[in-house]
Design a protein around this motif. Structure first.
Motif, PDB file in Angstrom:
ATOM      1  N   UNK A   1       2.912  -0.375 -15.377  1.00 18.50           N
ATOM      2  CA  UNK A   1       3.963  -1.004 -16.187  1.00 18.50           C
ATOM      3  C   UNK A   1       4.357  -2.354 -15.589  1.00 18.50           C
ATOM      4  N   UNK A   2       4.439  -2.406 -14.275  1.00 16.16           N
ATOM      5  CA  UNK A   2       4.767  -3.666 -13.609  1.00 16.16           C
ATOM      6  C   UNK A   2       3.699  -4.721 -13.911  1.00 16.16           C
ATOM      7  N   UNK A   3       2.414  -4.332 -13.843  1.00 13.79           N
ATOM      8  CA  UNK A   3       1.319  -5.272 -14.157  1.00 13.79           C
ATOM      9  C   UNK A   3       1.391  -5.754 -15.598  1.00 13.79           C
ATOM     10  N   UNK A   4       1.711  -4.847 -16.504  1.00 13.34           N
ATOM     11  CA  UNK A   4       1.835  -5.228 -17.918  1.00 13.34           C
ATOM     12  C   UNK A   4       2.972  -6.227 -18.101  1.00 13.34           C
ATOM     13  N   UNK A   5       4.092  -5.972 -17.471  1.00  9.21           N
ATOM     14  CA  UNK A   5       5.246  -6.880 -17.570  1.00  9.21           C
ATOM     15  C   UNK A   5       4.906  -8.231 -16.949  1.00  9.21           C
ATOM     16  N   UNK A   6       4.270  -8.221 -15.784  1.00 11.49           N
ATOM     17  CA  UNK A   6       3.885  -9.476 -15.136  1.00 11.49           C
ATOM     18  C   UNK A   6       2.922 -10.274 -16.027  1.00 11.49           C
ATOM     19  N   UNK A   7       1.977  -9.587 -16.643  1.00  9.33           N
ATOM     20  CA  UNK A   7       1.020 -10.254 -17.530  1.00  9.33           C
ATOM     21  C   UNK A   7       1.738 -10.855 -18.745  1.00  9.33           C
TER      22      UNK A   7
END
Length: 156
Positions: free
Chosen positions: A11-17
């Motif tokens: 989820x963190x990677x998705x938000x960062x992207x």
């Protein structure tokens, strides 16, 4: 517990992207908006000069109209002025390498040659060094009333 950590990291990677994509899109929008605004203002001020100011100067006697600047802004100015049937005697530039060339069929000459023309009007069409060019023309004996400074008008 380990499974929750992986989900959280995903989820963190998705938000960062998504944040990176948003920032990229905003940078592109800002660049496009700046380019549009810059082009629009340039054309509006050039059109105002062509429609209002230049014909008044050329009404009374034959003038030698010279565009100062053989770069991109000068090329644009020459094209627009020719399209509006303004007779351009020459283009001038401080770069010796440009002397002897032509822009849309208009010869590029030295500033000294341009200043020696009779009844000369200069149209400064550069996006930098406008104050220096203005001073250069004044030092060559060109009167204020015979100098149009597009760049100075763009800054206002």
């Amino acid at each position: 517990m380990q499974y929750d950590t992986f989900l959280l990291m995903d989820k963190f990677d998705i938000i960062r992207q998504r944040i990176n994509n948003f920032n990229r899109d905003m940078m592109n929008f800002n660049r496009e908006f700046y380019d549009y605004a810059n082009t629009h203002c340039w054309k509006k001020r050039l059109a105002e000069d062509i429609i209002v100011r230049i014909p008044k100067l050329c009404e009374t006697e034959e003038k030698n109209f010279v565009v100062f600047g053989a770069g991109k802004s000068g090329e644009k100015a020459v094209r627009v002025l020719l399209k509006e049937n303004v007779k351009i005697s020459a283009v001038t530039d401080n770069e010796k390498a440009k002397w002897g060339q032509e822009i849309s069929g208009v010869p590029v000459i030295s500033p000294e040659s341009a200043a020696s023309l009779d009844n000369v009007i200069f149209y400064i069409a550069v996006k930098g060094f406008n104050n220096e060019i203005y001073t250069q023309l004044k030092n060559m004996g060109v009167q204020d009333k015979n100098i149009f400074n597009l760049s100075a008008r763009m800054e206002n």
